[in-house]
Structure formats: structure tokens, C-alpha cells
Design an enzyme around this catalytic site. Sequence first.
Site, mmCIF file in Angstrom:
data_model
loop_
_atom_site.group_PDB
_atom_site.id
_atom_site.type_symbol
_atom_site.label_atom_id
_atom_site.label_comp_id
_atom_site.label_asym_id
_atom_site.label_seq_id
_atom_site.Cartn_x
_atom_site.Cartn_y
_atom_site.Cartn_z
ATOM 1 N N CYS A 88 17.663 61.932 -63.555
ATOM 2 C CA CYS A 88 16.074 62.494 -63.607
ATOM 3 C C CYS A 88 15.646 62.639 -62.271
ATOM 4 O O CYS A 88 15.682 62.211 -61.392
ATOM 5 C CB CYS A 88 15.410 61.421 -64.261
ATOM 6 S SG CYS A 88 13.853 62.348 -64.761
ATOM 7 N N GLU A 92 14.283 65.400 -72.441
ATOM 8 C CA GLU A 92 13.099 65.999 -71.992
ATOM 9 C C GLU A 92 12.094 65.861 -73.118
ATOM 10 O O GLU A 92 10.862 65.423 -72.662
ATOM 11 C CB GLU A 92 13.317 67.604 -71.896
ATOM 12 C CG GLU A 92 14.141 67.832 -70.911
ATOM 13 C CD GLU A 92 14.093 67.333 -69.523
ATOM 14 O OE1 GLU A 92 12.916 66.948 -69.077
ATOM 15 O OE2 GLU A 92 15.150 67.172 -68.873
ATOM 16 N N GLN A 116 6.725 66.080 -65.216
ATOM 17 C CA GLN A 116 7.405 66.028 -63.975
ATOM 18 C C GLN A 116 7.006 66.927 -63.143
ATOM 19 O O GLN A 116 7.001 66.821 -61.684
ATOM 20 C CB GLN A 116 8.864 66.315 -64.253
ATOM 21 C CG GLN A 116 9.378 65.376 -65.334
ATOM 22 C CD GLN A 116 11.041 65.922 -65.203
ATOM 23 O OE1 GLN A 116 11.437 66.593 -65.878
ATOM 24 N NE2 GLN A 116 12.031 65.126 -64.330
HETATM 25 ZN ZN ZN Z 1 13.879 63.401 -66.755
#
Ligand code: ZN
Length: 154
Positions: free
Chosen positions: A90, A133, A52
Site C-alpha cells: 500500500c 481500496e 490516501q
Molecule cells: Zn492501500
Amino acid sequence: MTLPIITIPNPILRKKAKKIALKDIKTAEFQKLIDDMSKTMKKDGIGLAAPQINKSIRLIIVSHKDGPLAMINPQITYKSFRKETDQEGCLSIPNTFGDVKRSKTIKAKYTDREGKEILLKAQGLLARVIQHEVDHLDGVLFIDKAKNVKENVK
Ligand code: ZN
């Protein structure tokens, strides 16, 4: 320092992330990455995976009662048959929520920031966050599993 978060459809989010070598864990650069990711997570969320922040490596940070917990090369070794459904979002999929069914209890094995191998038993929200995750490290997003997905939620 907080780090910019990438969002879909960035292809990094769909890649399988690479395993981290033990010798890299104690480097100043890697330790700083853990601190920066922890700060980034605390600002907006309860979990963050390295893809991310545009790094395709197997590192996640989860919110733990003792503070942000860095899990390196995490592996879920047990998932309870008993599952529960809850709403997830998210940081990489803004303004979107959906109901995801996850195991209620899990066991996970990971390396900590000192290079030690740890076994962790988690339940409820922590178990959910770890499952979410770890999915990121395999290029899996919650929208792949979610029902009743709501988009453009402000
Ligand atoms: Zn996420």
C-alpha cells in the site's frame, strides 16, 4: 498534477470517509481531483483511495484495462465464497508487504464521473484492488488482515 500521499499513522487513514453528493460530481474541482488522483495512481500503483491523498471522501481510482477508473461511492454488493491469497502492499504503508485473503470474484455498484450508476463484475487482480481500496474508505488497512507481514522491504 500528482498529489502527495499520506502514510500511517495519519489518523485520516482510519476514518470512515464521507459519501459524495451527486451534485458535486460534475464540478470542475471534482473532475480535476479525479484526473489528479488518476495521475498519482499511475505513477506508483494500481489503486488509490481519496483518504490516501488526505481527503476523507468515498472516491477510489483503480487500474483498469481501459485506463484509470474512478469509482464514486463504491459498494461491494457481492463477494464470492471462493477466496484467494496474494501479496499486497500500500502506498500509505511504505516498504511493507503481506499476504491477504480476498474474494476471487466481486460485484460492485458505483457512480461514474458522469454521475451514472454502474454495476461492475470483477475477478482476480481487479477484484482484489477494489476490495483493498473500498476498505480504505472504511478506515481499514491491509495490515489489519494480512499474514506474514514483512516490514522494511527495500
Ligand atoms: Zn492501500
